[in-house]
Design an enzyme around this catalytic site. Structure first.
Site, PDB file in Angstrom:
ATOM      1  N   CYS A 171      45.419  30.984  24.966  1.00 39.69           N
ATOM      2  CA  CYS A 171      43.952  31.165  25.217  1.00 39.69           C
ATOM      3  C   CYS A 171      43.652  32.701  24.303  1.00 39.69           C
ATOM      4  O   CYS A 171      42.398  32.923  24.126  1.00 39.69           O
ATOM      5  CB  CYS A 171      43.758  31.389  26.610  1.00 39.69           C
ATOM      6  SG  CYS A 171      44.873  32.565  27.637  1.00 39.69           S
ATOM      7  N   HIS A 221      44.012  35.172  32.238  1.00 40.16           N
ATOM      8  CA  HIS A 221      43.590  34.075  31.317  1.00 40.16           C
ATOM      9  C   HIS A 221      42.252  34.610  30.370  1.00 40.16           C
ATOM     10  O   HIS A 221      41.690  35.155  31.153  1.00 40.16           O
ATOM     11  CB  HIS A 221      43.349  32.916  31.971  1.00 40.16           C
ATOM     12  CG  HIS A 221      42.403  31.784  31.270  1.00 40.16           C
ATOM     13  ND1 HIS A 221      43.177  30.976  30.289  1.00 40.16           N
ATOM     14  CD2 HIS A 221      41.269  31.360  31.297  1.00 40.16           C
ATOM     15  CE1 HIS A 221      42.477  30.009  29.696  1.00 40.16           C
ATOM     16  NE2 HIS A 221      41.265  30.060  30.419  1.00 40.16           N
TER      17      HIS A 221
END
Length: 514
Positions: A174, A468
């Site tokens: 990510c 994240h």
């Protein structure tokens, strides 16, 4: 939403004042004598006559009024003053021939003028014995087949989502996906790759990151909706930036700098033969867009002599309140605390606060004395950083991850950042008007050279050990989307401005014509 056929809007509405009797003949004469100057005699005449009628110089982006005989500097605003006093709203830039409208406050496009400009440019090149920089496009057999199957042309409307595409997470990637989203939505970088400007000079093009980015842009703007799998991009990053190899989570900021560095190294041959006065100067597309100049002034506390250095930068890393930095000035009433290994500060901090902190004078202390060239001895000094040259795209890195011998933590302090940012107070040229690093609102509201608009935000959710990355991307002027790996959802401006913010990408609102 798919693109649809539309009628393109008209050009500048103020050209009517110029398009009167014999305007084409007059414009051709201007291009021949003062812009392209094909013959040696014309070039000599241009060098002699094309000087600012106010200051007598010719190096400050000279423009010629299209309504009367007047040459004026654009940088020093002499042509602006003429336009305001005479109400002559159109001028031509004498290096590249762009038409500037002072009412629109931008360079404008007009099909009729463009035809004349190209014709006169080709005539000048022919007289000088040189050809065009780029050869005329000749479609390949494959391209001809594609054109047969796609006879209709589509134009992008304000509601079109071409360019938005999800990216598959290949295992803690990510950090890469959010940076790719920011880069593929950088306007000038998009224009560069979609116009096929890259000329690969590597022995193995398959190992060229710029070639892969070119393919990536083609994928993003192909109109396909399914998420893209960036496996080749990941492989090339691992190959050329070994410290990022592996499937563990990486820092998005570290990936950005590594990607820009590899792209910069692989862009050899893309400068179209331009040569700079500085042999160390690079004119690749990465440096043209992302490189700025940071000025460091070290002032001796005894003789007040100043030693100045200027260093290039791709991003600006900003300290946050709540970090272990001892000289952060907390505003009155603010309190700091540590909860679950994360630092929090009450009260609102702004991006301007962080920039003010970044550019204020810093006393180096007795333990960091420098040898003063004026005193010829080691003296205490102060150091101040300012912006000497601003990049087209300014990336601000909010230093949320703190690593030290004693602790590792994430700083979750909320930092308020604006949709529009004026960097004028933090320029080296504004230093004298700023006392002791105190912020002052710029008085020249017409100075648009340092104004930016937000177009991408990278966020980190979670802790230092487990988190994240996502990003917000501006698609059109006021349309924002959240990119969470393969999932793209529409977002509001409030969603963007209320987010924590880790990397902030701003684009200049006004660009010099080149």
């Amino acid at each position: 939403m798919d693109a649809e056929l539309v009628v393109t809007p008209p050009g500048c509405a103020h050209l009517g004042s110029f398009k009167v009797d014999n305007w084409k003949q007059n414009l051709r004469a201007i291009y021949q004598c003062f812009v392209w100057s094909g013959s040696a005699e014309a070039r000599k005449r241009k060098a002699k006559s094309c000087v600012c009628h106010v200051c007598g110089l010719h190096l400050n982006r000279l423009h010629s009024c299209l309504h009367c005989v007047f040459f004026g500097c654009f940088t020093k605003k002499h042509i602006h003053e003429h336009a305001k006093s005479k109400r002559h709203n159109l001028a031509i830039e004498l290096m590249y021939g762009g038409i500037y409208c002072f009412l629109c406050q931008d360079y404008i496009y007009d099909k009729d003028i463009e035809i004349i400009a190209k014709e006169e440019q080709r005539k000048a090149w022919k007289m000088q014995g040189v050809g065009e920089k780029f050869s005329t496009w000749e479609p390949t057999k494959r391209e001809l087949e594609l054109l047969k199957h796609n006879p209709k042309r589509r134009k992008i409307t304000s509601n079109c989502t071409i360019g938005l595409r999800g990216l598959i997470n290949l295992g803690n990637t990510c950090f890469m996906n959010c940076i790719v989203q920011a880069l593929t939505h950088t306007p000038l970088l998009r224009d560069f790759f979609l116009s096929d400007r890259h000329r690969c000079e590597m022995q193995s093009p398959s190992s060229c990151l710029v070639c892969e980015m070119s393919s990536l842009f083609q994928e993003f703007y192909s109109g396909h909706r399914s998420p893209h799998i960036p496996y080749k991009l990941l492989h090339l990053v691992w190959t050329h930036a070994r410290h990022l190899a592996g499937y563990e989570q990486q820092d998005a900021h570290e990936f950005l700098i590594a990607a820009l560095d590899v792209l910069h190294r692989h862009c050899k041959g893309d400068d179209n033969g331009k040569k700079a006065n500085n042999p160390n100067h690079c004119n690749c597309i990465i440096d043209q867009i992302f490189t700025g100049g940071l000025q460091s002034d070290v002032t001796c506390q005894v003789c007040h002599g100043v030693s100045t250095t200027i260093d290039p930068f791709w991003d600006i890393s900003l300290d946050l309140p709540g970090s272990s930095t001892p000289f952060w000035p907390l505003s009155p009433g603010s309190e700091s605390s540590v909860v679950n290994g994360e630092s929090h500060v009450s009260g609102t901090t702004t991006l301007t606060d962080c920039l003010r902190r970044f550019t204020r004078p810093e006393h180096l202390g007795s333990s960091a004395k420098i040898k003063c060239s004026g005193c010829h001895s080691y003296q205490e000094s102060t150091k101040q950083l300012t912006m000497k040259k601003l990049p087209i795209v300014a990336c601000f890195h909010l230093k949320r991850f703190e690593h030290s011998a004693k602790l590792r933590r994430k700083i979750t302090t909320y930092v308020s950042f604006p949709l529009e940012l004026d960097m004028t107070p933090f320029m080296a040229s504004s230093k004298e008007s700023r006392m002791n690093g105190q912020y002052q609102q710029p008085t020249d509201s017409l100075n648009n050279d340092n104004k930016y608009s937000l177009f991408a935000v990278v966020n980190h959710q979670g802790t230092l050990e487990s988190g994240h990355y996502t990003s917000f991307i501006r698609q059109h002027k006021d349309q924002w989307f959240k990119c969470d790996d393969a999932i793209i959802t529409k977002a509001s401006i409030a969603d963007v401005l209320d987010s924590e913010g880790y990397l902030l990408f701003y684009h200049k609102q006004f660009l010099e014509y080149e």
